[in-house]
Scaffold this motif. Structure first.
Motif, PDB file in Angstrom:
ATOM      1  N   LYS A 128       0.834  -1.207   0.000  1.00 14.18           N
ATOM      2  CA  LYS A 128       0.000   0.000   0.000  1.00 14.18           C
ATOM      3  C   LYS A 128       0.868   1.256   0.000  1.00 14.18           C
ATOM      4  CE  LYS A 128      -4.088  -1.933   0.438  1.00 14.18           C
ATOM      5  NZ  LYS A 128      -5.005  -1.941  -0.678  1.00 14.18           N
ATOM      6  N   ALA A 146      -2.183   8.684   1.497  1.00 10.39           N
ATOM      7  CA  ALA A 146      -3.559   8.442   1.039  1.00 10.39           C
ATOM      8  C   ALA A 146      -3.878   9.326  -0.160  1.00 10.39           C
ATOM      9  CB  ALA A 146      -4.538   8.731   2.166  1.00 10.39           C
ATOM     10  N   GLU A 201     -10.454  10.382  -0.719  1.00 14.27           N
ATOM     11  CA  GLU A 201     -11.248   9.798   0.370  1.00 14.27           C
ATOM     12  C   GLU A 201     -10.403   9.017   1.369  1.00 14.27           C
ATOM     13  OE1 GLU A 201     -13.388   7.995  -2.609  1.00 14.27           O
ATOM     14  OE2 GLU A 201     -14.080   9.982  -3.173  1.00 14.27           O
ATOM     15  N   ARG A 234      -8.086   6.908   0.931  1.00 12.73           N
ATOM     16  CA  ARG A 234      -7.758   5.538   0.522  1.00 12.73           C
ATOM     17  C   ARG A 234      -6.276   5.430   0.161  1.00 12.73           C
ATOM     18  NH1 ARG A 234     -11.894   4.193  -3.989  1.00 12.73           N
ATOM     19  NH2 ARG A 234     -10.965   2.151  -3.794  1.00 12.73           N
ATOM     20  N   HIS A 235      -5.710   4.303   0.513  1.00 14.32           N
ATOM     21  CA  HIS A 235      -4.315   4.006   0.177  1.00 14.32           C
ATOM     22  C   HIS A 235      -4.302   2.987  -0.959  1.00 14.32           C
ATOM     23  CE1 HIS A 235      -2.254   6.012   3.594  1.00 14.32           C
ATOM     24  NE2 HIS A 235      -3.480   5.942   4.085  1.00 14.32           N
TER      25      HIS A 235
END
Length: 168
Positions: free
Chosen positions: A124, A128, A131, A133-134
């Motif tokens: 990952k 980020a 939103e 997210r990674h």
């Protein structure tokens, strides 16, 4: 124009993703082969004054920097863009010879090939994105294939309008 083959050396996912990214990178370089220094800096699209061969190559270089170093590795963003000039990498490209930009792009691509080889596709990103997210490395590679290929279409159009050169 010369290009590498898009056929990967093996059929695993990593080989296919990296082969297509290298193919797209090499295609971008091929679309610039033989362009004059003057044409590399010339804009031929009235509605897109930053759309030059030099600007597009520099943009591709900095896009990879952003996704690999800033997003994936979580490093500080030291790109040329600013809030006031978010497309600055395209604007300043005309101040440098196209060959230099292509050489820097090739050297950077080699470093990122090593980074990808040493990482797992499921790793990952440290930073980020939308939103919170990674994304994983797989997503970054897919995104860069899409981004580079899309800009190869721009390089095609610009080059044909500049000097009539067309390619695959």
């Amino acid at each position: 124009m010369t290009r590498i083959d898009d056929t990967p050396p093996a059929w695993d996912e990593r080989s296919q993703l990296t082969a297509f990214l290298d193919y797209a990178r090499d295609t971008a370089r091929a679309k610039c082969e033989g362009a004059s220094a003057e044409n590399a800096r010339r804009s031929v699209l009235p509605g897109s004054p930053l759309m030059t061969l030099s600007g597009l190559v520099n943009h591709l270089r900095w896009v990879e920097y952003y996704w690999f170093q800033v997003v994936f590795l979580g490093e500080e963003d030291e790109g040329p863009w600013t809030d006031e000039d978010p497309d600055r990498e395209m604007r300043i490209a005309v101040d440098f010879p196209l060959e230099r930009l292509l050489d820097e792009y090739a050297a950077q691509s080699a470093r990122y090939r090593e980074l990808v080889a040493a990482s797992d596709l499921d790793d990952k990103a440290k930073r980020a994105v939308r939103e919170g997210r990674h994304v994983d490395l797989r997503w970054i590679l897919l995104h860069l294939v899409e981004e580079t290929s899309r800009h190869n279409g721009h390089l095609d159009i610009v080059r044909e309008l500049l000097d009539g050169t067309t390619g695959d």
